[in-house]
Scaffold this motif. Structure first.
Motif: not given
Length: 427
Positions: A370-371, A363-368, A255-258, A376-380
């Protein structure tokens, strides 16, 4: 059925320890090498030969801490961010709770559990303190080390299964029947490296996320083989809850990456199938599954009497019979729920802090993302473990605290400095 003697596990332990010492020797001049060695050895949780009380991964952590001390003395400075201080404060708070509960209950397991949690958090925390802004430069090397460990553990575990007298087909058939004694016999024979099969599955779930990131980053075919090995190891763990958690996280990733095509073609039907298989034991009245409701009720009863500071680490087991719910059908003094364990043993204060650390990192992982895709790896990874935590209680998991602490510091540094992508380099 022939069960492989302890020689097999002892041999694996000796090889792992030798590898640790090689990393230790190299790590004196290269902390990243030692860190990588320690991460590789995280999954080897069997006892050290001739020192049964000490596990292989704990030996690696002790050696890493020694390297940290030597490097800190040499450099005379460490990077201590605001979030690093919050993890230390959490440890100090739990120490106070543990000492108070020990003095009132005199259960030495409280202090043992705290020490286990202390070294679990200290390992990734000292790593971030030593590397500081060089954490970015060493992160992919750490991920590669993690992948090496996951590959070794998956391979050793899959080889162990036929040597122990089982066949892979027996594991696959268990997904379509009610849980039986033989189901648990197979489940606990899935890996000689990690004693608890659910912990083994949780480790591989995080490993799959990291390996997928490495494949996307380096485009090397060997990571496809690694993914296959880790996925097969995850299946043989017979942990339906972890598989379901991983599919849910994969859906979120899509969903996040469509990624709508894969979302519709594979993940939705796969998720539905696993969801149905996961709840079959509850519908058919499997004792281990249905008794968890009673264990949860016991935890709630205990929390009501100790709502602020909790009963102390490992004291849920100690007080189990005093608060035991009438709906408990088996003598298993475990909460089988991470959040209830934290709530009942550290109280409302400990639970709130714990959830805040987890959710803020996600939350920080998803927000960042694109940087830096690492965020995103950590968030997931954290999210996968948190979903698994609904049915298991691994509060002192080395795997989880590594991604939480390193990921927490890593994403915090990126959030605090908008120019961090220039400092780290574009990813």
């Amino acid at each position: 059925m022939i069960i492989i003697p302890s020689f097999y596990i002892t041999f694996i332990s000796i090889v792992a320890i030798l590898f640790a010492f090689l990393g230790f020797a190299k790590g004196i001049k290269n902390p990243a090498a030692m860190a990588s060695s320690a991460i590789t050895l995280i999954p080897f949780q069997m006892g050290c030969p001739f020192i049964g009380a000490l596990k292989v991964n704990e030996l690696a952590i002790i050696m890493w801490v020694l390297i940290f001390v030597l490097c800190a003395i040499n450099q005379r400075e460490v990077y201590l961010s605001k979030i690093s201080k919050s993890y230390l404060s959490y440890l100090y708070l739990l120490l106070i709770f543990s000492l108070l509960n020990y003095l009132s209950v005199n259960n030495v397991e409280t202090l043992v559990e705290y020490f286990r949690l202390f070294i679990t958090i200290l390992f990734p925390l000292t790593m971030t303190m030593l590397f500081g802004y060089q954490l970015k430069d060493n992160l992919n090397e750490m991920f590669i080390a993690w992948n090496t460990g996951a590959t070794l553990v998956s391979l050793v575990s899959l080889i162990y299964i036929p040597l122990a007298g089982y066949s892979l087909s027996e594991f696959f058939r268990q997904y379509f029947i009610t849980k039986t004694r033989y189901f648990y016999e197979l489940k606990f024979a899935s890996s000689p490296c990690i004693a608890d099969p659910n912990s083994y599955a949780g480790y591989l779930a995080i490993s799959l996320i990291i390996t997928f990131y490495l494949f996307q980053t380096y485009k090397k075919k060997r990571y496809i083989l690694t993914i296959a090995l880790e996925l097969l190891g995850l299946i043989t763990s017979l942990s339906r809850g972890v598989i379901l958690a991983l599919i849910v996280v994969a859906l979120i990733y899509c969903v996040v990456n469509k990624v709508t095509r894969w979302l519709c073609i594979f993940l939705i039907p796969a998720g539905t199938a696993v969801f149905v298989l996961y709840f079959i034991p509850y519908v058919r009245g499997d004792g281990s599954a249905t008794s968890r409701f009673g264990l949860w009720a016991t935890a709630i009863n205990m929390f009501r009497q100790n709502p602020i500071f909790g009963v102390g680490l490992q004291n849920y087991t100690y007080f189990f019979n005093d608060y035991r719910s009438s709906s408990v059908t088996i003598d298993t003094p475990f909460t089988h729920n991470l959040y209830l364990k934290v709530l009942v043993e550290t109280g409302a204060i400990g639970e709130i802090i714990f959830l805040y650390m987890c959710i803020s990192s996600i939350v920080r992982g998803f927000k960042l993302k694109n940087i830096d895709n690492s965020c995103l790896v950590f968030a997931l990874s954290i999210l996968t473990f948190m979903i698994q935590g609904l049915s298991v209680e691994f509060f002192t998991s080395y795997f989880f605290w590594f991604v939480l602490v390193v990921g927490g510091v890593y994403t915090f540094m990126a959030q605090q400095d908008p120019e961090i992508s220039d400092l780290w380099g574009q990813t």
